[in-house]
Design an enzyme around this catalytic site. Structure first.
Site, PDB file in Angstrom:
ATOM      1  N   TRP A   1       0.017 -26.200 -42.385  1.00 38.23           N
ATOM      2  CA  TRP A   1       1.457 -26.416 -42.577  1.00 38.23           C
ATOM      3  C   TRP A   1       1.868 -26.218 -44.029  1.00 38.23           C
ATOM      4  CZ3 TRP A   1       5.767 -26.702 -39.811  1.00 38.23           C
ATOM      5  CH2 TRP A   1       5.625 -26.770 -38.429  1.00 38.23           C
TER       6      TRP A   1
ATOM      7  N   TRP B   1       8.105 -29.620 -44.058  1.00 37.66           N
ATOM      8  CA  TRP B   1       6.865 -29.294 -43.345  1.00 37.66           C
ATOM      9  C   TRP B   1       6.220 -30.523 -42.715  1.00 37.66           C
ATOM     10  CZ3 TRP B   1       2.619 -31.926 -44.995  1.00 37.66           C
ATOM     11  CH2 TRP B   1       2.630 -32.439 -46.295  1.00 37.66           C
TER      12      TRP B   1
ATOM     13  N   TRP C   1      14.974 -30.232 -48.846  1.00 40.22           N
ATOM     14  CA  TRP C   1      14.948 -29.841 -47.448  1.00 40.22           C
ATOM     15  C   TRP C   1      16.224 -30.302 -46.745  1.00 40.22           C
ATOM     16  CZ3 TRP C   1      11.098 -26.578 -46.583  1.00 40.22           C
ATOM     17  CH2 TRP C   1       9.941 -26.676 -47.352  1.00 40.22           C
TER      18      TRP C   1
ATOM     19  N   ASN D   1      -3.315 -19.358 -32.931  1.00 44.53           N
ATOM     20  CA  ASN D   1      -3.275 -19.554 -34.378  1.00 44.53           C
ATOM     21  C   ASN D   1      -2.206 -18.709 -35.065  1.00 44.53           C
ATOM     22  OD1 ASN D   1      -4.458 -20.809 -36.812  1.00 44.53           O
ATOM     23  ND2 ASN D   1      -4.942 -18.691 -37.341  1.00 44.53           N
TER      24      ASN D   1
ATOM     25  N   GLU E   1     -13.289 -18.194 -40.626  1.00 47.44           N
ATOM     26  CA  GLU E   1     -12.458 -19.248 -40.047  1.00 47.44           C
ATOM     27  C   GLU E   1     -13.200 -20.585 -40.055  1.00 47.44           C
ATOM     28  OE1 GLU E   1      -9.182 -18.880 -39.122  1.00 47.44           O
ATOM     29  OE2 GLU E   1      -9.547 -16.991 -40.160  1.00 47.44           O
TER      30      GLU E   1
ATOM     31  N   TRP F   1     -12.970 -21.925 -43.515  1.00 46.35           N
ATOM     32  CA  TRP F   1     -11.662 -22.546 -43.763  1.00 46.35           C
ATOM     33  C   TRP F   1     -11.697 -24.029 -43.401  1.00 46.35           C
ATOM     34  CZ3 TRP F   1      -7.311 -21.445 -46.286  1.00 46.35           C
ATOM     35  CH2 TRP F   1      -6.982 -20.112 -46.574  1.00 46.35           C
TER      36      TRP F   1
END
Length: 477
Positions: A381, A358, A302, A340, A271, A274
């Site tokens: 996202w 998004w 969208w 998360n 993590e 990341w």
């Protein structure tokens, strides 16, 4: 005697601090400053922003810590681009030191400060501090940035040496800290802000708060891999806001994770990796702030118009009729934090069930998350929306009911944030629309009055999303 100014930004601590260490080592008088940047604060949507209060509390502690070492903190409320150069001149500093920031707006700010300092004959030195590897330090064999996490992680791990995790010994040169001119930290009111519910939430602030949370997590880290997905369980570190504002060192955390011999620490280290990965993505692709990492998905149609606005408002206000989504959004709105796993669930719901861009969700999170970080938030996202690097495939769509059943089986998290559903049995709490009229009476929850009916049918929404992406997907995707 040579003087320097250290400009604190995302690094609110007096130890293991790259810029502070280098300034102290090179100069005999080192002043420290922080700027409540009007360019940022004036754009915030609320005058009760928890982040401002967190920073304010953390600065009070930082100032005390620096004073104990013989220094102190100069705090300004101004446009940082206009405040730092004249402050450096006023103090007789020959150079300003700061740690790297990678966000486009911050880079533009730093370029402006560098130019103004240079015009005055002053240097501007910046250093890596908030990540382990940055920019071009971890690249593919072809010398290009990674677009998939797993090979990046493997290269990151291969490149890691004890040097990258070594702490900067600030204390070795602490005698070079200079006491600031008479000054005080402006109050929240003077900054134009009012107290939030930070005290009620009992969110630990500053370096001591970070230490408290880290010491607690150290006892639980072995179980992190299993426990981290369950929002009703104390499974995560809760250190994200402290990493965001640098009240704890990323090197200390990565070093600890590296030293542990258990699966939980290994998962947690991933993590942390990341974070580096998304910072590299933002560094090489600043266009992702407003556009899809995979540019072909900018053509996705969208949902827009009045109906979409009503759906977006329902999502923001926790009125979707899907308990796990609404509970997560209440957690965010009430506390400024979201688990998360639930960030993925609500992001998938907004983009795949409601068909809303998004970017609208990303910006809502930017306004509300205590730990908001542009690189990580944008990456998360775009992952959920299937438009980003290493993204969830567009044809894999989270089912909010099965996610709820799997990760909050007894509805403990849902009941905490949706007390109107507290009396429902486990079999109905994930799908309250299955209640009969008798059930609604028995469990004191009338659909459409006490709790909304679903604003969208998941199965039908899934088909619309598949069609939306099929229309623009590249050949062979």
């Amino acid at each position: 005697m040579s003087a320097a100014l250290v400009w604190f930004r995302r690094d609110l601590r007096d130890h293991d601090h790259a810029a502070l260490y280098h300034a102290l080592k090179a100069h005999t008088q080192v002043y420290c400053a922080f700027v409540f940047d009007r360019a940022i604060l004036d754009a915030l949507p609320s005058r009760r922003d928890r982040r401002v209060e967190f920073i304010h509390a953390s600065l009070i502690e930082l100032d005390a810590a620096l004073r104990a070492r013989g220094g102190g903190l100069i705090v300004r409320h101004a446009d940082a681009r206009e405040a730092i150069p004249p402050l450096a001149l006023e103090l007789g500093a020959s150079a300003v030191y700061a740690n790297h920031d990678y966000e486009p707006a911050a880079l533009a700010r730093d370029d402006a400060v560098r130019g103004a300092l240079g015009a005055a004959g002053l240097a501007f030195h910046t250093f890596k501090d908030q990540v382990i590897f940055e920019k071009s330090e971890v690249l593919t064999g072809a010398g290009k940035p990674f677009s998939v996490f797993t090979p990046y992680r493997n290269a990151w791990r291969k490149a890691l040496t004890p040097f990258h995790l070594k702490a900067y010994p600030v204390e070795r040169y602490a005698a070079h800290l200079a006491a600031p001119p008479a000054a005080s930290i402006p109050s929240l009111a003077e900054l134009g802000f009012a107290p939030s519910n930070l005290a009620e939430l009992k969110l630990p602030c500053g370096m001591r708060g970070a230490r408290q949370l880290f010491d607690d997590f150290r006892q639980r880290i072995a179980d992190y891999g299993r426990a981290r997905d369950f929002p009703a369980v104390k499974g995560v570190s809760y250190l994200s806001i402290h990493l965001r504002f640098g009240t704890i060192s990323i090197r200390e955390l990565a070093r600890f994770a590296q030293e542990q011999a258990n699966e939980g620490a290994e998962v947690w280290l991933n993590e942390l990796i990341w974070r580096d990965f998304y910072q590299q993505v933002l560094w090489y692709r600043p266009d992702v702030v407003t556009q899809s990492f995979r540019s072909e998905y900018d053509a996705v149609q969208w949902e827009e118009g009045e109906a979409a606005e009503r759906l977006f408002a329902a999502w923001c206000e926790a009125r979707t009729g899907y308990p796990i989504v609404d509970a997560a959004m209440r957690q965010l709105n009430q506390t400024g934090w979201m688990h998360n796993r639930l960030r993925m669930v609500v992001a998938s719901f907004l983009t795949k069930d409601l068909g809303i861009h998004w970017l609208r969700g990303e910006r809502y999170f930017a306004d509300t998350l205590n730990d908001y970080d542009l690189a990580a938030n944008n990456g998360g996202w775009q992952w959920a929306a299937s438009t980003g690097c290493d993204a969830q495939p567009w044809f894999r769509i989270f089912n909010p009911v099965t996610q709820s059943q799997r990760f909050d089986a007894q509805g403990r998290f849902i009941r905490r944030y949706l007390p109107e559903l507290a009396d429902l049995p486990d079999k109905l709490i994930h799908e309250p629309w299955l209640m009969s009229a008798i059930d609604q009476s028995a469990y004191r929850c009338t659909l459409g009055r006490d709790y909304p009916k679903p604003i969208v049918d998941h199965a039908a929404a899934r088909e619309r999303t598949l069609a939306r992406f099929k229309a623009v997907r590249p050949t062979g995707d």
